[in-house]
Scaffold this active site. Structure first.
Site, PDB file in Angstrom:
ATOM      1  N   GLY A 113      39.577  36.085  39.336  1.00  0.00           N
ATOM      2  CA  GLY A 113      39.056  35.182  38.424  1.00  0.00           C
ATOM      3  C   GLY A 113      40.020  34.498  37.461  1.00  0.00           C
ATOM      4  O   GLY A 113      41.313  34.808  37.610  1.00  0.00           O
ATOM      5  N   PRO A 114      39.666  33.568  36.439  1.00  0.00           N
ATOM      6  CA  PRO A 114      40.556  32.815  35.888  1.00  0.00           C
ATOM      7  C   PRO A 114      41.323  33.560  34.945  1.00  0.00           C
ATOM      8  O   PRO A 114      40.934  34.673  34.637  1.00  0.00           O
ATOM      9  CB  PRO A 114      39.932  31.738  35.517  1.00  0.00           C
ATOM     10  CG  PRO A 114      38.234  32.336  35.195  1.00  0.00           C
ATOM     11  CD  PRO A 114      38.200  33.233  36.458  1.00  0.00           C
ATOM     12  N   SER A 146      32.977  20.474  48.419  1.00  0.00           N
ATOM     13  CA  SER A 146      32.097  20.614  47.838  1.00  0.00           C
ATOM     14  C   SER A 146      31.736  19.302  46.941  1.00  0.00           C
ATOM     15  O   SER A 146      30.811  19.386  46.262  1.00  0.00           O
ATOM     16  CB  SER A 146      31.949  21.922  46.772  1.00  0.00           C
ATOM     17  OG  SER A 146      33.136  21.820  45.918  1.00  0.00           O
ATOM     18  N   GLY A 153      42.648  34.996  31.572  1.00  0.00           N
ATOM     19  CA  GLY A 153      41.997  35.458  30.355  1.00  0.00           C
ATOM     20  C   GLY A 153      40.654  36.082  30.197  1.00  0.00           C
ATOM     21  O   GLY A 153      40.089  36.090  29.475  1.00  0.00           O
ATOM     22  N   GLY A 213      40.043  39.134  31.291  1.00  0.00           N
ATOM     23  CA  GLY A 213      40.005  40.580  30.979  1.00  0.00           C
ATOM     24  C   GLY A 213      40.125  41.346  32.483  1.00  0.00           C
ATOM     25  O   GLY A 213      39.766  42.628  32.685  1.00  0.00           O
ATOM     26  N   LYS A 214      40.966  40.693  33.479  1.00  0.00           N
ATOM     27  CA  LYS A 214      41.481  41.572  34.447  1.00  0.00           C
ATOM     28  C   LYS A 214      41.890  42.774  34.282  1.00  0.00           C
ATOM     29  O   LYS A 214      41.725  44.011  34.877  1.00  0.00           O
ATOM     30  CB  LYS A 214      41.735  40.632  35.648  1.00  0.00           C
ATOM     31  CG  LYS A 214      40.954  39.478  36.082  1.00  0.00           C
ATOM     32  CD  LYS A 214      41.588  38.759  37.113  1.00  0.00           C
ATOM     33  CE  LYS A 214      42.865  37.972  36.756  1.00  0.00           C
ATOM     34  NZ  LYS A 214      42.651  36.826  35.799  1.00  0.00           N
ATOM     35  N   THR A 215      43.106  42.582  33.609  1.00  0.00           N
ATOM     36  CA  THR A 215      44.033  43.449  33.452  1.00  0.00           C
ATOM     37  C   THR A 215      43.533  44.803  32.579  1.00  0.00           C
ATOM     38  O   THR A 215      43.785  45.907  32.515  1.00  0.00           O
ATOM     39  CB  THR A 215      45.383  43.030  32.781  1.00  0.00           C
ATOM     40  OG1 THR A 215      46.126  42.162  33.626  1.00  0.00           O
ATOM     41  CG2 THR A 215      46.671  44.366  32.768  1.00  0.00           C
ATOM     42  N   LYS A 271      31.179  27.320  38.570  1.00  0.00           N
ATOM     43  CA  LYS A 271      30.897  25.639  38.533  1.00  0.00           C
ATOM     44  C   LYS A 271      29.796  25.655  37.425  1.00  0.00           C
ATOM     45  O   LYS A 271      29.661  24.775  36.636  1.00  0.00           O
ATOM     46  CB  LYS A 271      30.412  25.175  39.765  1.00  0.00           C
ATOM     47  CG  LYS A 271      31.604  24.903  40.755  1.00  0.00           C
ATOM     48  CD  LYS A 271      31.037  24.816  42.094  1.00  0.00           C
ATOM     49  CE  LYS A 271      32.197  24.351  43.211  1.00  0.00           C
ATOM     50  NZ  LYS A 271      31.805  24.056  44.491  1.00  0.00           N
TER      51      LYS A 271
END
Length: 811
Positions: A373-374, A696, A376, A378-380, A739
């Site tokens: 994901g982009p 796309s 910021g 919350g992955k970590t 998107k």
């Protein structure tokens, strides 16, 4: 051949015969490795034929001989161009012929002279000379006296360091009262190179010559002092090492007699105890015992012993059998995840499913989760929340930019400063063999001549292999099957396919405006208030202020910029409080611009009017979803197609496919076929400095092109995404949720999507579906019917292109 007997090198001062007259034509003898100064007494061994003839000629006459140094000592028969011009008139005091034909002569320097002309060159060198007179004065000024005293002191220091100083030498140095004679005496006893000694003798002015000698003396003093220091340290070190060794052996013998353990034996016993407590596998214990036996036989101060100690320290400190007990309460874990993360329901459900399986079957091989994901979103922090929910240790490393395979597998012990890889280091830091191990930025791994780290990760991440993970430093297998690996990436495209195949990818798309509001109020604002030293009662954020910051000061899928802007607001208030102002302070929509300046993004500015030849596409980038504008224009030309905006090959192919579709359907669009012969078609995607690629944007390009051909405006509230074929079919795309969120941030109300992406609408949050109307289509006819408005009557108006405020990344 003139060579100096170094052991017989002597310099003395003798009175010259005042009645002696030096001839102006003298036999000349070149010498190799010495420069003769005036008043210098020197024995020479002569072997070259010309040099022997010169000495015999001098003996036969008045014993005067002109001695000069040759430039290159390696030349056997030097010519005039290979001999210095300035030398010393010497007198032969004694000569002895040796049985091998050589001659030993004792010569004394008398006066400096310069060669004026070579009179003879064949059997013997005979030269005409010019004597060099040096000025002498009975009155020595203060500067000269100080310089002479300095030279004497330096000379005494050098002789003292060499152990050659005597009272007689000191008396000789003190008795010389002329700068030139003192310079020659000292220079003749210095161990100078030939070019340095020749440079000294060629200085005519006595004061300048003494000054040069003083500089050389200073350098020699420093060198002699350093040499003496090194010799002393080496001698002391050798003596100390030998003494320590004998004393240590004596102490060991005493301890053995008393039945006590010495320090070395005690160290070995400590390692034995640590090895036993580490509960290593059998192979690891055998290797540790082997290395311990080697250490016991080594000298404790040897370099190899320190390497073995370091290896044993790693072996006994690794958590071979140390595990933390999982405390899995599904309801409590859900509350922990909900407390730390708002939204992300599908991701939290997957985590709770994993915890449920782990609770029912503790021996199951866990999946390798990869959060994509982009920045910021919350992955970590999700990984940290999983560790908290399971009561496990949490270890995090960043893989971004790593190019060396040894960072993963470690260095072999043959290298100086070798260490295990970052996985083994992390396990040692955690102190357990089942931590939650997070590896950030897996998509930014590199590879070069030092190896491929992504391939090295395969063994660690593959559940079928990681039970026997091999680290080069340990040279043993370590069981990683109990470790829960979680990886993060911004995009999955750059992750190697073999590595991606072993992971379960979970996409984190980003947050909607409503979610950002809730997160800002419950997490970000309280954290920034605390970090900036403000009390909760001193500041209040209105709903409108938070919404304004989200919409007009940030444009992102994550929360980092939002937290930065909220932190800026808190710092502004903190300064006012520090200056003595009384609170509470209200942050409202009206005060935002005073604190943060003018808005950075205008979501609504591109919606002023619908325009011909301008369509809105959607892009999926590393930082989330974004709108992508496509412009098409017809200009006089020869039917060529111009593509600009740093478009990749796939986007260029999409543009050509759109053109082919338009030309194949000119009758349907009521466009004359001749327009393609006398007009050029220019398709441009703004933000030209940013590379863009992907399929796309196909229907967006076709819509903009057909709008320009038919002069029908494209609805400003409609965005579209989908791949186009030559027959006008609309093919599915990826990243629909990202998107959709990008379209929502840009204020779009209608999004055209491929019919086959209709199944993906279940992933779109309900509040997004309420604000955006999604229309599935299967061909371009449906797209044009929705996107194009009726043609506007011509009034001489030139359509103006909409320019986005912020640069839009690639799809």
């Amino acid at each position: 051949m003139g060579e100096t007997d170094k052991d017989d090198l002597i310099s003395i001062i003798e009175e010259d015969d005042p009645e002696a007259t030096i001839p102006m034509v003298l036999p000349m003898m070149p010498v190799r490795d010495v420069v003769i100064f005036t008043d210098m007494l020197l024995p020479l061994f002569v072997g070259r034929e010309k040099s022997v003839n010169a000495i015999e000629e001098a003996i036969a006459k008045d014993r005067y001989l002109f001695v000069v140094t040759q430039k290159d000592p390696g030349v056997e028969n030097p010519g005039p161009e290979e001999i210095y011009q300035l030398g010393t008139v010497s007198r032969i005091l004694r000569m002895l012929k040796l049985p091998d034909g050589r001659v030993k002569a004792l010569v004394q320097g008398i006066a400096k002279a310069r060669i004026v002309k070579y009179v003879r060159k064949r059997s013997v060198f005979r030269v005409r000379i010019e004597l060099i007179e040096e000025p002498e004065s009975d009155d020595i000024d203060i500067e000269s006296e100080a310089l002479m005293r300095n030279v004497r002191e330096y000379s005494e220091k050098i002789l003292t360091l060499r152990g050659e100083y005597t009272s007689e030498v000191g008396s000789i140095l003190t008795s010389i009262d002329q700068p030139g004679r003192l310079a020659d005496l000292v220079a003749s006893n210095l161990r100078l190179k030939i070019d340095e000694a020749q440079a000294v003798i060629e200085i005519i002015d006595p004061f300048q010559r003494l000054k040069k000698v003083n500089d050389l003396l200073f350098r020699e003093v420093e060198l002699s002092a350093m040499q003496a220091k090194i010799q002393s340290e080496v001698k002391d070190e050798i003596s100390k090492s030998q003494k320590d060794y004998f004393l240590r052996e004596q102490v060991r013998a005493i301890h053995r007699e008393l039945g006590e353990l010495d320090e070395r034996s005690q160290e070995v016993e400590e390692y034995k105890g640590k090895i036993k407590r580490a509960r290593m596998p059998q192979a690891a214990k055998a290797e540790a015992d082997k290395q311990l036996r080697r250490l016991e036989q080594m000298h404790p101060d040897s370099a190899e012993s320190s390497v073995v100690r370091t290896y044993l320290d790693w072996m006994v400190e690794l958590p071979w059998s140390k595990s933390t007990t999982d405390v899995i309460d599904i309801k409590k874990a859900k509350s922990v995840l909900d407390q730390d993360h708002f939204g992300l329901e599908r991701i939290k459900d997957r985590i709770l499913e994993f915890l449920s399986v782990r609770k029912l079957n503790a021996n199951t091989k866990g999946p390798i989760l990869c959060f994509v994901g982009p920045p910021g979103v919350g992955k970590t922090s999700l990984g940290r929340a999983i560790a908290n929910a399971m009561k496990r240790k949490f270890i995090r490393i960043s893989l971004g930019g790593i190019r060396d395979e040894a960072e993963i597998r470690g260095h072999r012990r043959t290298y100086i400063g070798a260490l295990p890889g970052r996985i083994i280091q992390g396990l040692k830091q955690a102190g357990s063999n089942n931590p939650v191990f997070m590896m950030d930025e897996i998509d930014k791994l590199g590879a070069d001549f030092r190896g491929d780290p992504s391939s090295a990760l395969l063994e660690a991440l593959d559940p079928e292999q990681n039970a026997e993970f091999s680290d080069h430093y340990l040279n043993l297998s370590f069981d990683l099957s109990k470790v829960m690996f979680i990886l993060t990436a911004n995009i999955s495209d750059t992750i190697p396919s073999a590595l991606l195949d072993r992971m379960e990818v979970i996409n984190l798309s980003g947050y909607t405006e409503d979610e950002k509001k809730v997160i800002a109020k419950t997490h970000l604002i309280p954290r920034q208030i605390k970090e900036n030293g403000i009390k909760v009662k001193q500041i209040h954020f209105s709903e409108g202020a938070i919404a304004l910051v989200i919409n007009e000061y940030t444009s992102e899928a994550g929360l980092r910029n939002l937290e930065r802007e909220l932190g800026t607001l808190c710092r502004k208030v903190a300064r006012r409080i520090a200056e003595g102002e009384k609170g509470p302070f209200l942050i409202s929509r009206q005060s935002i611009e005073k604190y943060l300046g003018p808005p950075k993004y205008y979501p609504e500015m591109d919606k002023e009017e619908s325009q011909v030849g301008l369509s809105t596409g959607l892009a999926w980038t590393q930082v989330g979803g974004e709108v992508l504008y496509v412009e098409a224009s017809l200009i006089n030309g020869k039917g060529e197609m111009i593509l600009t905006g740093q478009l990749g090959e796939v986007m260029q192919e999409s543009a050509r496919a759109a053109l082919s579709y338009a030309r194949a359907n000119v009758t349907q669009f009521k466009v004359k076929d001749a327009i393609f012969e006398n007009r050029d078609i220019h398709i441009h995607v703004p933000a030209g400095a940013i590379p863009k690629d992907g399929p796309s944007a196909g229907i967006a390009m076709a819509t903009a092109l057909i709008s320009a051909l038919t002069e029908r405006p494209v609805n400003k509230d409609v965005a579209m995404t989908g791949e186009i074929t030559l027959r006008g079919r609309v093919l599915p795309i990826g990243g629909l949720k990202e998107k959709a969120l990008g379209a929502l941030r840009a204020g779009i109300t209608t999004v055209i999507i491929p019919q086959k992406n209709k199944k993906d609408l279940v992933e779109i949050p309900k509040n997004v579906k309420r604000k955006i109307k999604f229309i599935p289509v299967s061909n371009m006819d449906e797209v044009l019917a929705i996107a194009l408005e009726p043609a506007v009557p011509k009034r001489g108006r030139t359509p103006s292109a909409r320019k986005p405020v912020a640069k839009k990344p690639a799809p």
